[in-house]
Each structure stands twice: as structure tokens, then as C-alpha cells.
Design an enzyme around this catalytic site. Structure first.
Site, PDB file in Angstrom:
ATOM      1  N   HIS A  96       0.646   3.624   7.096  1.00 53.32           N
ATOM      2  CA  HIS A  96       1.227   2.279   7.003  1.00 53.32           C
ATOM      3  C   HIS A  96       0.283   1.392   6.476  1.00 53.32           C
ATOM      4  O   HIS A  96      -1.105   1.535   6.749  1.00 53.32           O
ATOM      5  CB  HIS A  96       1.603   2.143   8.451  1.00 53.32           C
ATOM      6  CG  HIS A  96       2.899   2.460   8.879  1.00 53.32           C
ATOM      7  ND1 HIS A  96       3.006   3.118  10.052  1.00 53.32           N
ATOM      8  CD2 HIS A  96       3.993   2.630   8.169  1.00 53.32           C
ATOM      9  CE1 HIS A  96       4.179   3.649  10.326  1.00 53.32           C
ATOM     10  NE2 HIS A  96       4.931   3.349   9.235  1.00 53.32           N
ATOM     11  N   CYS A 118       1.245  -0.422  17.100  1.00 56.63           N
ATOM     12  CA  CYS A 118       2.628   0.113  16.857  1.00 56.63           C
ATOM     13  C   CYS A 118       3.292   0.502  18.190  1.00 56.63           C
ATOM     14  O   CYS A 118       4.446   0.992  18.217  1.00 56.63           O
ATOM     15  CB  CYS A 118       2.565   1.598  16.187  1.00 56.63           C
ATOM     16  SG  CYS A 118       1.436   2.872  16.852  1.00 56.63           S
TER      17      CYS A 118
HETATM   18  C1  CIR Z   1       5.105   8.563  12.438  1.00 56.71           C
HETATM   19  O1  CIR Z   1       4.943   9.141  11.683  1.00 56.71           O
HETATM   20  O2  CIR Z   1       6.325   7.735  12.193  1.00 56.71           O
HETATM   21  C2  CIR Z   1       4.611   8.373  13.950  1.00 56.71           C
HETATM   22  N1  CIR Z   1       4.219   9.764  14.232  1.00 56.71           N
HETATM   23  C3  CIR Z   1       3.614   7.304  13.895  1.00 56.71           C
HETATM   24  C4  CIR Z   1       4.036   5.992  13.614  1.00 56.71           C
HETATM   25  C5  CIR Z   1       3.021   4.872  14.052  1.00 56.71           C
HETATM   26  N2  CIR Z   1       3.383   3.797  13.740  1.00 56.71           N
HETATM   27  C6  CIR Z   1       2.640   2.414  13.462  1.00 56.71           C
HETATM   28  O3  CIR Z   1       1.576   2.944  13.283  1.00 56.71           O
HETATM   29  N3  CIR Z   1       3.217   1.332  13.175  1.00 56.71           N
END
Ligand code: CIR
Length: 252
Positions: free
Chosen positions: A159, A247
Site C-alpha cells: 500500500h 492500518c
Molecule cells: C493484507 O494483505 O491485506 C493484510 N494482510 C495486511 C493489510 C495491511 N493494511 C494496511 O497496511 N493498511
């Protein structure tokens, strides 16, 4: 009062999406670290709303990806990872009292981890998770709040906020060679220490302090020397699932 929306960790967290490798993810350790994160936010002055975990959504603790706040609007996202799309309904219900809600529609995809607002601009990562159609749907929302929108190509990470972390109202910490930095305009840039590539994450809190990962001591020291009030926190088990400090909450 500032409010932080967070979400619990299901036992299925051991099956969370991971971009590289196959780390053993331990939900119990992740829960301990997440409890500490929640307590730090409460200690900083946030009222905490905690949504229950959903066993069918291994990644639901990463609640930031389910919605984007742009001024008075809450945008319910449509993740670029199809397995994450069922995460949004409880998040929408929780946001309804606070914001006017709209939803990203197919074929648009947006993950909240790709979006931050700084100065008068909404920066949006064009990434594995957020596509051009999604960005096109965010553009009129930004305009309706008197904000410009700038897309930023993400080349070497999940991201935008995996590589560009706001530390205050005008400065970001950037991982080199991860995004098209020319799109960051006149934002102040501090580079993450090269030895800690993609290990730094942070969250500026309402009390003026900066929550920052213990996995990035050199970058934290650099920030402290620059005058930031750094509060280190260990979220290693959540970082193992590609998460960071932004997140795990939606701040209102
Ligand atoms: C994913 O791959 O979607 C989750 N394991 C990690 C998401 C992390 N989100 C973020 O940094 N906003």
C-alpha cells in the site's frame, strides 16, 4: 472527543494474507500486541470503539482498509483483495452515525491503506489493491470536501502507507524506491533508515505524540532527534502479516 475504531483478531488470523513467504502467524501474540495498541490509543485520549472479530475474515484487524474518511464523508471501500470484501458491513454500520457514507463500486477497488490526506490534498496509491477506477470514484469525493486528489504509483510494496507514512500535518517518512516520489509534491520527506527497509510504521496521535514500531529503532532515533515525541510499540506479529500502525484503526 477523538474516536478510534478498532477491530478484534480472529483465530483465523493465522491465515491472513501475506505478500512474501509463509510466516507462522500467532493470533494470541497478535492479540496481546493489539491490546497494547488499543490501550496506547486510549491513553492518548481516543474513545475506543472495538468491533468484534469475524472468523470468516482473517485480516479484519486491519480495519483501516475497509473505509476511508475524507472530511465529512466515509467511503466504504472495495478491496483489491476479494477475500477482504466481506469485512466492510460492520465498519459501515459503525461509521454511519459519524459520516455520510458512499461505497466504491465495481470495477473500482480501493484499500484504505492507500489513502491519506495531507495539507489540501488526498494522496491515493495506485497499487496492487487500488486501481484507476477506484481512484476515479474518490476524485469527486475529494472535490466535494474542497480537496485536490493526487495519485501516487506504488511500485515496491503493498500500500501507499507501507512506504509513505505521515508523521505530522506536512511531513512523511518514505521508503526509497517504493513509490513515485515526484507525486508527493511539496510534502516534507524524511527517509526511512536503509537498514530498516519497510520495517518502520507510525501513527501520529491526537496528543501530539508519534506511535512508532520498535522494529525501526534507527528511524525512530532520527525522528526523535528531529523533535518528534516518539512512543515505540511492538506490533511485530501484525507486521508479519504486512500490517502497520495506521492500518489497525480508523481515527475520527
Ligand atoms: C493484507 O494483505 O491485506 C493484510 N494482510 C495486511 C493489510 C495491511 N493494511 C494496511 O497496511 N493498511
Amino acid at each position: 472527543m477523538a474516536t478510534a475504531l478498532v477491530r478484534g483478531i480472529p483465530s483465523s488470523f493465522s491465515n491472513a494474507l501475506v505478500r512474501h513467504g509463509h510466516p507462522r502467524l500467532n493470533p494470541a501474540i497478535a492479540r496481546q500486541q493489539h491490546n497494547e495498541y488499543r490501550d496506547r490509543l486510549a491513553g492518548a485520549g481516543y474513545a475506543i470503539i472495538e468491533l468484534p472479530a469475524d472468523e470468516l475474515c482473517p485480516d479484519c484487524v486491519f480495519i483501516e482498509d475497509a473505509a476511508v474518511i475524507i472530511g465529512s464523508v466515509g467511503v466504504i471501500t472495495r478491496s483489491g483483495a476479494p477475500s477482504r470484501r466481506p469485512e466492510t458491513p460492520p465498519v459501515a454500520s459503525a461509521l454511519e452515525p459519524y459520516k455520510t457514507l458512499i461505497s466504491i463500486e465495481s470495477p473500482g477497488t480501493v484499500d484504505g491503506g492507500d489513502v491519506f490526506t495531507m495539507k489540501d490534498t488526498v494522496f491515493v496509491g495506485l497499487s496492487e489493491r487500488t486501481n484507476q477506477e477506484g481512484i476515479a470514484q474518490l476524485r469527486p469525493v475529494a472535490a466535494s470536501q474542497g480537496l485536490a486528489l493526487q495519485s501516487v504509483k506504488v511500485v515496491d510494496t503493498l500500500h501507499l502507507k507501507s512506504a509513505v507514512l505521515p508523521v505530522d500535518g506536512e511531513t512523511v517518512v518514505v521508503t526509497t524506491d517504493s513509490v513515485d516520489e515526484s507525486a508527493l509534491g511539496d510534502l516534507g520527506i524524511i527517509y526511512e533508515d536503509a537498514a530498516e527497509r519497510h520495517r518502520f510504521s507510525c501513527l501520529p496521535m491526537v496528543n501530539g505524540r508519534l506511535l512508532a514500531t520498535t522494529s525501526s529503532p534507527r528511524t525512530n532515533e532520527m525522528l526523535a532527534a528531529a523533535g518528534y515525541l516518539v512512543d515505540p510499540i511492538d506490533v511485530s506479529e501484525l507486521q508479519a502479516a504486512d500490517g502497520g500502525l495506521t492500518c489497525m484503526s480508523i481515527l475520527l
